[in-house]
Design a protein around this motif. Sequence first.
Motif, short mmCIF file in Angstrom:
data_model
loop_
_atom_site.label_atom_id
_atom_site.label_comp_id
_atom_site.label_asym_id
_atom_site.label_seq_id
_atom_site.Cartn_x
_atom_site.Cartn_y
_atom_site.Cartn_z
N GLU A 245 -0.43 8.93 -7.03
CA GLU A 245 -0.27 10.39 -7.14
C GLU A 245 0.21 10.79 -8.54
OE1 GLU A 245 2.40 11.46 -4.06
OE2 GLU A 245 0.93 11.24 -2.42
N VAL B 98 1.29 4.36 -3.21
CA VAL B 98 0.88 5.76 -3.03
C VAL B 98 1.55 6.68 -4.05
CG1 VAL B 98 0.96 7.73 -1.45
CG2 VAL B 98 0.22 5.48 -0.62
N ARG C 24 0.83 -1.20 0.00
CA ARG C 24 0.00 0.00 0.00
C ARG C 24 0.87 1.26 0.00
NH1 ARG C 24 -2.32 -1.07 4.32
NH2 ARG C 24 -3.90 -2.47 3.43
N ALA C 25 1.93 1.25 0.79
CA ALA C 25 2.82 2.41 0.85
C ALA C 25 3.55 2.62 -0.48
CB ALA C 25 3.83 2.23 1.99
#
Length: 789
Positions: free
Chosen positions: A20, A16, A12-13
């Motif tokens: 974006e 990110v 998940r990290a």
Amino acid sequence: TKLTPEHQAACRAAAVPLIESVEHLKNFALSPEFAPVPARISSEGRKGQQCVIDAGNKLTSTSTKLMSVSRSLVLNPNDGANMQLLITQAKAVSNSVKDLLDQVKQNVPGQKPCDQAIEKLRGAQTEMEQAAISATAGSLAPLEATTLQGYQTQLESATIEIKDLIEPLAESAKSHPERLGHNVVTMSLYFEPLSRATIGAASKLTDMTRQQDLFSQARTLMEAMSDLLKTSKDCGGNPNATTLHPRLEENVETVTEAIQDLRMTLEMAPESGLSTSLIESIHQSRGLLHEPVADTVNVSVMTQHEAILTNARAVARASQDMVGKASINPDCLSNLAQTISEQYGLLVENVRKCADSPGSEPLRDATNQLADPCSELVRTSAVVQSNPKDTISRRELSDHAKGVAQAVHHIVQSLQNSSQGTAACIEAVTVIHGITGDLDTMAMFARSGTLDNPGEPFSTHRENILGTAKKLVENTKQLVAGAASDQQQLKNAAIAAQGTIIGLAEAVKLGAGALTLDDVETQVMLLNACMDVAKALANLIDSTKDACGKTTDDPSMEQLKSSAKEMVQSVSSLLKTVKSAEDKASRGTRALEITVDAVSNDIKILDNATLSAAPATPEDLIRAAKEITFATTKAVSAGNTAKQDDIAAAGNMGRKAINDMLATCKGAALNADNEALKIKVLQSGRSTSMAYRDMLEYMCEALSANNTDSNQLREHSKKIADCVTDLIECAKELKSGADWVNPDDPNVIAENELLNAAASIEAAAKKLSLLQPRKKKKVPMRLCVDTTA
């Protein structure tokens, strides 16, 4: 990895930043700056479309009315008023179709630009014709806008641009209608500059005949361009109009030739300055005669002399062609003048390259004297080309051509005087090659046991052979000294060596024939020894020719020393062979020594010489490799028996096998697909020769010590077998790359037969698929409608 909370958090990290970036890209793409702009049709484009749209609307309206009347007539066929109305509407539909076709034809891309370009070309041609009439009346005043060179530059620029547009125009006329209009409009921009430049150039010419020629060729060019535009308009970019394409290609060729003729006419005018530039080029080349030449690739003196002779003959040939074509085809004089200037420049360059060779000073003087008649010939050719009927200028042209021929004759004489020694060396080498072939033929007869025996003992010929061989050593000294002397001494040395080797070969042949038929191997050994002497002498003469006139630190001098040493060794070997010819106790050992020396020399030739051999196939290489195997078996057997006759036979057989194998390797390497395979083939041949030489050297040592070890012979033969295997593998790669297969393999034959059968079946299936049932003829329906509808 396992699906654990830690791994999910890490994923998940990591996602990110990617999310974006995608959001930023989306916002950037949706910004007003990149919003799509709908396509718009210009007012001129709408105007061009409107006529077609109107014609289409008219056709739709009349067709609708025709259908309405037809429906009424179906309900009441006997209504005369509706029948008359049907005929009227049918004619209206027919006229609408005609109008639509006319509008489509008129608005085909490129049609209007072609009409406008043809009209523009006609106006430029009219302007030029008026100037031509003024020139005929002698009232064409020189234009002062620029000089003749300036008008020539304008004319050249216009013709170059037109020439560059010819091919794109033809391509668009064949299959790209969207490009036709643009190419035609672009070409039409140069019609007026072409006409004005032609008028200006003609106004600067002083000869009226030359003016008329220029106008005539410009008129030819414009007429050819007019035909090209008309044909392009007819083609209209339609790829199906194949009947017009040959005519279009013919127009393209005609325009190209007309452009070349126009430019050449103006270039060789005496006032244009081209003949002056050629004369200046000749004088500049003559000024470089005494200048040192930069370091270049080292070539032999004979090669330089051949290049000089080629250039001198080209100048003489061009001068004679000028005289012959002055009255028949004077337009060719400009090309011939250009040839003379270029060939003289190359002649000077080649003369400078051999400035250090003996006898170069007379050659330089003769080249210097050639410049003046060449310059006068070029100048006079321009005058003759401008006025071919001028008999005085044509007589001067003939006189200057004779002067050129005389100067070239002096150059040829200088070459002959400065290279008589080199020519004698070349003649001697040719004769020696013939002697080598004759000795090889005699050796073949000796191996078959059919060499003629005159009945004289060998002793009657021994002293003659020894005396001639010693005389050949003196000739070797004279050849080495001739490299540092003049051409006359080199010539004498080459002629003397040639005579001596001829006498030696005859003496050896007689001596070999005097031996008994029981000494067949001795006959072969004696002929081989003489053959080695002849080959060494040919190499020595070649080295002497290349080293003649060179300094002591030149690499060719080292080659000369090596060749002289090889020559002395071969003569010494011949002397030993002659002295031991009737000694049966050392016959085999002597044969091995001769073979070892011959193999060593063959390896040197393979390493140092260029690949200049007769082409050979991979099958030839495989056969040569098998001969090496037979020779090795023969040598091992002779080593085990230690009989001198067997050893001599093995040595002679091995010598021939190695010589043939190396020659085949050089020939087969020429057919290699890449440089790596070529090197591999040569290296395999070299390794095989060295392994065989090592075995013979061991046999010589073992026989001298009377201690032959069969295990050592077996090791040497195994090494040779490995090398032969590598050689056969190289032959397979040469056959068809690394994927070579045996064409005699039954599996391969069956596969090829199946593939051929499959191809035949596929071809038959394609033919069957093209067959269609015969169409039935339909009876045409007759309506009371105009046929054009």
